[in-house]
Design an enzyme around this catalytic site. Structure first.
Site, short mmCIF file in Angstrom:
data_model
loop_
_atom_site.label_atom_id
_atom_site.label_comp_id
_atom_site.label_asym_id
_atom_site.label_seq_id
_atom_site.Cartn_x
_atom_site.Cartn_y
_atom_site.Cartn_z
N PHE A 194 0.82 -1.22 0.00
CA PHE A 194 0.00 0.00 0.00
C PHE A 194 0.85 1.26 0.00
CE2 PHE A 194 -2.63 -3.25 1.95
CZ PHE A 194 -3.87 -3.03 1.38
N TYR A 211 0.78 10.49 -11.05
CA TYR A 211 0.31 9.50 -10.07
C TYR A 211 -0.20 8.26 -10.78
CZ TYR A 211 -2.90 7.19 -6.87
OH TYR A 211 -3.57 6.24 -6.14
N ARG A 268 -18.29 10.37 -9.27
CA ARG A 268 -17.29 9.40 -8.88
C ARG A 268 -17.97 8.16 -8.29
NH1 ARG A 268 -14.92 12.19 -11.48
NH2 ARG A 268 -12.97 13.34 -11.19
N GLY A 283 -7.01 18.00 -14.07
CA GLY A 283 -6.88 16.54 -14.15
C GLY A 283 -8.10 15.76 -13.69
N1 UDP Z 1 -13.95 17.72 -4.80
C1 UDP Z 1 -14.54 18.97 -4.61
N2 UDP Z 1 -14.11 19.75 -3.55
C2 UDP Z 1 -13.14 19.33 -2.69
C3 UDP Z 1 -12.56 18.04 -2.88
C4 UDP Z 1 -12.98 17.28 -3.95
O1 UDP Z 1 -15.40 19.40 -5.38
O2 UDP Z 1 -12.79 20.09 -1.76
C5 UDP Z 1 -14.39 16.88 -5.93
C6 UDP Z 1 -13.27 16.53 -6.90
O3 UDP Z 1 -13.14 17.53 -7.89
C7 UDP Z 1 -13.77 15.20 -7.45
C8 UDP Z 1 -14.55 14.58 -6.30
O4 UDP Z 1 -14.83 15.66 -5.40
O5 UDP Z 1 -14.67 15.41 -8.52
C9 UDP Z 1 -13.76 13.53 -5.55
O6 UDP Z 1 -12.49 14.08 -5.25
P1 UDP Z 1 -11.47 13.38 -4.25
O7 UDP Z 1 -10.30 14.30 -4.10
O8 UDP Z 1 -12.20 12.97 -3.01
O9 UDP Z 1 -11.05 12.04 -4.97
P2 UDP Z 1 -10.38 11.79 -6.44
O10 UDP Z 1 -11.55 11.65 -7.38
O11 UDP Z 1 -9.48 12.91 -6.73
O12 UDP Z 1 -9.68 10.48 -6.24
#
Ligand code: UDP
Length: 326
Positions: free
Chosen positions: A73, A141, A221, A284
């Site tokens: 991990f 990443y 998501r 991204g």
């Molecule tokens: N997100 C958001 N505000 C935040 C953090 C995340 O709108 O403060 C959105 C982000 O753009 C994505 C989703 O929430 O669409 C999930 O983001 P997270 O960082 O939790 O996980 P990732 O998809 O990057 O693995």
């Protein structure tokens, strides 16, 4: 009972894995450098504080313990940071993993479960992402994880090292008893940020983009409960110990939720408002990432127990409330 090395066992997913391996009766040794984990998160497991890229330390550990397998991990996981500082992503996620793999080969340990990510796919070209979806990562990443998947494909024929790479979609939730949960510093993930905003310990949550081509304009998501991820790893270990070949599986609930739907769920579960402001898109971020986890279900027999978003948020909320008192 198997003897297993868990790298990154003090981190978010690793600590849930350690608890679940111990419940299943396995003997666990954790290796973690505490760069983002917490010493107390590995529970009662034997824990070695050190770097997964330290070959001398690995040799000592592998000599001391006759490991049957490794769950790896330990890695860096922030997309934005990987864009601004790619070198540390390739150093940590690729170079250090190679050192671990070479140590495994040298000491005759032939089974690995590898933490991979949905970020290996890049911009989706179909609504549900299965294992045959093209892999074109949008950031270092995702690229670093995909490189190791490629290395692992080459290492089975060359060295007999068999592996299962598990591509996590959005890991979320906490152990249902509230004992362990998500604790990143700084926190960047939506569910803990929204819960902490509901608690009043953070200012208004920034919604990154409301102009995506989705129903309500926010990103979609696939949130998958951390304990369901742990279950999939247990099944992946069984698969490997049955002598089966190197494979990759996507792990998600198969249902997408928008950022707005997550905020609605947080308000339902906590009974509190989540103040938010609309902010520009985050670099991204694809509009929609949802898994087709059919292969993990058919081949590994994976059955997610907590697919319901409110349940995931409830468990995360119980943990946040406990954490606030720590
Ligand atoms: N997100 C958001 N505000 C935040 C953090 C995340 O709108 O403060 C959105 C982000 O753009 C994505 C989703 O929430 O669409 C999930 O983001 P997270 O960082 O939790 O996980 P990732 O998809 O990057 O693995």
């Amino acid at each position: 009972m198997k003897k297993l090395l868990v790298t990154g066992g003090c981190g978010y997913i690793g600590s849930h894995m350690v608890a679940s391996l111990q419940r299943a009766g396995h003997d666990v040794v954790v290796l973690d450098d505490l760069s983002s984990g917490w010493r107390e998160s590995s529970g009662g497991a034997t824990t070695c504080i050190g770097d997964v890229g330290d070959r001398a330390l690995l040799d000592e550990l592998f000599r001391q313990h006759a490991f049957d397998g490794v769950l790896h991990f330990a890695s860096l996981i922030e997309v934005g940071e990987s864009v601004s500082n790619p070198a540390i992503y390739y150093r940590t996620n690729v170079a250090k993993t190679l050192t671990l793999l070479e140590a495994m080969i040298e000491h005759g340990v032939g089974a690995l479960v590898f933490s991979s990510t949905a970020a290996v796919f890049g911009e989706p070209c179909r609504p549900l992402i299965d294992e045959s979806h093209p892999t074109q990562p949008l950031n270092p990443y995702g690229a670093s994880k995909l490189m190791i998947e490629r290395v692992l494909a080459d290492f089975e024929p060359a060295h007999g090292l068999r592996s299962v790479s598990l591509r996590y979609f959005n890991a979320a939730g906490a152990s249902p008893d509230g004992a362990i949960g998500e604790r990143h510093d700084p926190e960047t993930h939506l569910v803990p940020l929204a819960l902490q905003t509901a608690m009043g310990v953070r200012p208004a949550l920034k919604v990154f983009g409301r102009d995506y081509p989705t129903g309500d304009g926010t990103c979609i998501r696939d949130y998958v409960h951390v304990c369901d991820l742990a279950d999939a790893h247990l099944l992946a270990l069984e698969y490997l110990f049955e002598g089966k070949p190197t494979a990759r599986f996507n792990l998600g609930s198969g249902t997408g939720f928008s950022v707005q739907e997550v905020l609605d769920s947080v308000e339902r579960v906590t009974g509190r408002r989540v103040p938010f402001t609309d902010a520009p898109r985050r670099a991204g971020d694809p509009a929609r990432l949802v898994a087709d986890a059919g292969a993990a279900k058919t081949t590994l027999g994976w059955r997610p127990r907590y697919a319901d978003l409110d349940t995931i948020v409830q468990h995360a909320w119980a943990w946040e409330q406990k954490r606030a008192l720590l």
